[in-house]
Design a protein around this motif. Structure first.
Motif, mmCIF file in Angstrom:
data_model
loop_
_atom_site.group_PDB
_atom_site.id
_atom_site.type_symbol
_atom_site.label_atom_id
_atom_site.label_comp_id
_atom_site.label_asym_id
_atom_site.label_seq_id
_atom_site.Cartn_x
_atom_site.Cartn_y
_atom_site.Cartn_z
ATOM 1 N N LEU A 1 7.046 3.592 2.256
ATOM 2 C CA LEU A 1 5.945 2.830 1.917
ATOM 3 C C LEU A 1 5.577 2.956 -0.001
ATOM 4 O O LEU A 1 6.434 1.863 -0.556
ATOM 5 C CB LEU A 1 4.125 2.864 2.467
ATOM 6 C CG LEU A 1 4.038 2.382 3.787
ATOM 7 C CD1 LEU A 1 2.673 3.363 4.424
ATOM 8 C CD2 LEU A 1 5.117 0.888 3.927
ATOM 9 N N GLY B 1 0.492 4.080 1.315
ATOM 10 C CA GLY B 1 -0.170 4.695 2.260
ATOM 11 C C GLY B 1 -1.055 5.721 2.515
ATOM 12 O O GLY B 1 -1.452 6.486 3.004
ATOM 13 N N ALA B 2 -1.709 5.939 1.102
ATOM 14 C CA ALA B 2 -2.480 7.150 0.176
ATOM 15 C C ALA B 2 -2.129 8.420 2.007
ATOM 16 O O ALA B 2 -1.212 8.262 2.284
ATOM 17 C CB ALA B 2 -3.536 6.736 0.818
ATOM 18 N N THR B 3 -3.219 9.104 1.821
ATOM 19 C CA THR B 3 -3.357 10.488 2.179
ATOM 20 C C THR B 3 -2.796 9.967 4.154
ATOM 21 O O THR B 3 -2.785 10.677 5.132
ATOM 22 C CB THR B 3 -4.253 11.486 2.483
ATOM 23 O OG1 THR B 3 -5.939 10.435 2.238
ATOM 24 C CG2 THR B 3 -4.238 12.198 0.600
ATOM 25 N N SER B 4 -3.534 8.821 4.746
ATOM 26 C CA SER B 4 -3.373 8.535 5.493
ATOM 27 C C SER B 4 -1.756 8.410 5.988
ATOM 28 O O SER B 4 -2.246 8.880 7.866
ATOM 29 C CB SER B 4 -4.047 7.262 6.417
ATOM 30 O OG SER B 4 -5.456 7.523 5.798
ATOM 31 N N ALA B 5 -1.407 8.221 5.851
ATOM 32 C CA ALA B 5 0.428 8.210 5.560
ATOM 33 C C ALA B 5 0.893 9.695 6.228
ATOM 34 O O ALA B 5 1.196 10.031 7.134
ATOM 35 C CB ALA B 5 1.214 7.641 5.648
ATOM 36 N N SER B 6 0.146 10.968 5.235
ATOM 37 C CA SER B 6 1.115 11.488 4.933
ATOM 38 C C SER B 6 0.106 12.459 6.183
ATOM 39 O O SER B 6 0.876 13.178 7.122
ATOM 40 C CB SER B 6 0.212 12.236 4.239
ATOM 41 O OG SER B 6 0.877 12.141 3.369
ATOM 42 N N LEU C 1 6.568 7.480 7.153
ATOM 43 C CA LEU C 1 5.743 6.341 6.396
ATOM 44 C C LEU C 1 5.062 6.670 4.841
ATOM 45 O O LEU C 1 5.319 5.748 3.802
ATOM 46 C CB LEU C 1 4.763 6.220 7.266
ATOM 47 C CG LEU C 1 5.654 4.759 8.784
ATOM 48 C CD1 LEU C 1 3.924 4.113 9.088
ATOM 49 C CD2 LEU C 1 5.941 3.703 7.300
ATOM 50 N N CYS D 1 0.935 -1.221 0.167
ATOM 51 C CA CYS D 1 -0.048 0.060 0.002
ATOM 52 C C CYS D 1 0.258 1.275 -0.260
ATOM 53 O O CYS D 1 1.687 1.679 1.029
ATOM 54 C CB CYS D 1 -1.209 -0.357 0.846
ATOM 55 S SG CYS D 1 -1.494 1.854 1.861
#
Ligand code: SF4
Ligand code: SF4
Lengths: 291, 204
Positions: free
Chosen positions: A58, A43-48, A54, A41
């Motif tokens: 990722l 990380g999409a906006t969730s990691a940011s 991360l 994955c």
């Protein structure tokens, strides 16, 4: 010709149909999509929103795997994955120290050489070269799509240059015109549908989508077309709720760009899996005698 | 949101602005309050606080207000403000930083569902390397239910929320958009190492 392919999580789950369509349509255009091995994955906006390290590490692992594939170009159809991966490639190019720090943990190291392409990058060049026109079985006459780009195809959280216009992109219109459709001119093509807010802040998302749907209807579009799985599922699965909350009478099918290509290339609706839409899309195509 | 006159207190403002600038990578001091960001922010009407206003708060050291306003939590990361800003200030990045600071300081988020969403998303990525939507929604709902019950929202609030998602779940199933297989990465040890390093980087 072979190019690398990163589907991302949605295309292996709720938007599996988009994965299937991409492979079919690209094969028809003479391009074999080679899925990179063991991708993770992005990380999409969730990691940011949670962890800066991360949010780069990722997508970096995927970039390392893609670099090791030996291919020179990688298609990322999902706008969110495309955005994160492209931004990561730039950050690592500008910050060799961070790149080393991440590379130490990876079995396939980021070199930073693979070219990242959005689905429009490739399709527009195939429209311009006339290769799309060569493969057409029928023209999509009567189809008036509102080309919906959403946020992440043209806007980045950093200084990234793209070939299209940021505020009024034309790539999707170019492809639609090559298929014989008549894309409408409208004001909400790069507005936000709310993305993950559809789940965690639903009212905000419904409000944003209501503005997009109203404008498309006022401009007399008869459908939406998009390239982003997140935009597609939001606008499709929540359209009932939006219309109910905001007193909108008419509903518009939300096509993936690959579905329009597929229909024009002569694939069957079953082959394109058009029955997996929430807002019916077959009725309009039948009415226009396209299927 | 109060519209009180903002007070400039240098002792308070220095640490906050420095932390936000270095972590977000955005030069907040370049902001000259032209409000192009505000004009394009899709949630601005709802949040009251617009990007220009948020930047002002940070510069003035209004820590509490900067961490507890709707913009930080409702920002949909559309990047419109940053693309239009003549000084290239990405407020989405500032909002991300403020969310992180507030989490580290154990401040209860203004919109707990937003923070639960992103936490669960990353937790699943650390376990499987990929996000499986079904497991995701299950865990996310459990997190919300636990919070509602703890904070007195009661079973009704829990049931309402679940009903909404169950309805969507059923139509997803009908449309064969629900996926039951568990996707995971093979070399999970690599993912684990990246998560461990992230923890070390954040200082524990
Ligand atoms: S657009 Fe940029 S400079 Fe103008 S007010 Fe917003 S952040 Fe400040
Ligand atoms: S990125 Fe956030 S703050 Fe900026 S315009 Fe979009 S919603 Fe508003």
């Amino acid at each position: 010709m072979q190019i690398a392919y990163y589907p991302g999580c949605s295309l292996h789950a709720s938007s599996e149909l988009y994965d299937i369509q991409c492979k079919k349509v690209f094969r028809q255009l003479g391009i074999e999509l080679k899925e990179i091995e063991d991708w993770n994955c992005c990380g999409a906006t969730s990691a940011s929103k949670t962890d800066d390290f991360l949010s780069v590490a990722l997508p970096a692992r995927n970039l390392g795997i893609a670099d090791a594939s030996g291919l020179s170009e990688m298609l990322i159809p999902c706008s969110s994955c495309y955005n994160r991966t492209l931004v990561t490639q730039k950050i690592l190019y500008e910050d060799p120290e961070l790149k080393n720090k991440i590379n130490i943990e990876l079995s396939k190291k980021v070199e930073g050489k693979i070219r990242i392409s959005s689905i429009l990058d490739i399709l527009v060049s195939k429209a311009d070269s006339g290769e799309i026109a060569e493969k057409l079985i029928k023209k999509l006459e009567g189809l008036k799509p509102a080309c919906y780009y959403g946020c992440l195809l043209t806007r980045f959280p950093g200084d990234i240059k793209i070939s299209d216009n940021i505020e009024n992109p034309q790539g999707m219109e170019t492809v639609c015109k090559a298929l014989g459709a008549e894309p409408i001119d409208w004001s909400y093509k790069t507005d936000c549908c709310g993305a993950s807010a559809a789940v965690n802040d639903t009212d905000t998302s419904l409000f944003l989508m209501s503005k997009i749907i109203k404008d498309a209807l006022e401009r007399e579009a008869n459908c939406f077309v998009t390239t982003c799985p997140m935009c597609q599922i939001n606008m499709d699965a929540y359209q009932d709720q939006v219309c109910e909350c905001y007193g909108i009478q008419k509903k518009l099918p939300v096509f993936f760009i690959t579905e329009l290509l597929g229909i024009a290339m002569g694939f069957t609706p079953q082959g394109m899996q058009l029955d997996r839409h929430f807002v019916d899309s077959l009725g309009l195509l039948k009415e226009l005698k396209l299927i | 949101m109060s519209s009180s006159v903002l007070q400039f207190e240098p002792e308070l403002s220095q640490p906050l602005i420095q932390e936000v600038m270095s972590r977000s990578g955005q030069n907040l001091l370049a902001c000259y309050q032209c409000r192009r960001c505000a004009a394009g922010c899709p949630v601005g009407d709802e949040t009251g606080v617009t990007p220009d206003r948020l930047i002002r708060m940070i510069i003035l050291g209004e820590r509490e207000e900067a961490l507890n306003n709707l913009l930080v939590w409702k920002c949909v990361a559309c990047y419109t403000c940053g693309t239009r800003c003549p000084n290239n200030i990405q407020t989405a990045r500032i909002n991300e930083t403020l969310k992180q600071i507030s989490k580290e300081a154990h401040i209860e988020p203004l919109l707990p569902k937003v923070s639960a969403f992103h936490d669960v998303f990353l937790r699943l990525t650390s376990h499987f390397g990929r996000v499986n939507e079904l497991v995701f929604i299950g865990l996310y709902e459990m997190r919300n239910a636990k919070r509602e019950l703890k904070h007195g929202g009661g079973w009704k609030a829990v049931a309402d929320e679940m009903k909404n998602h169950a309805k969507l779940g059923i139509s997803m199933m009908k449309k064969k958009r629900m996926h039951f297989q568990l996707n995971r990465v093979k070399r999970l040890s690599e993912i684990k190492r990246l998560f461990k390093k992230a923890k070390d980087e954040a200082g524990g």
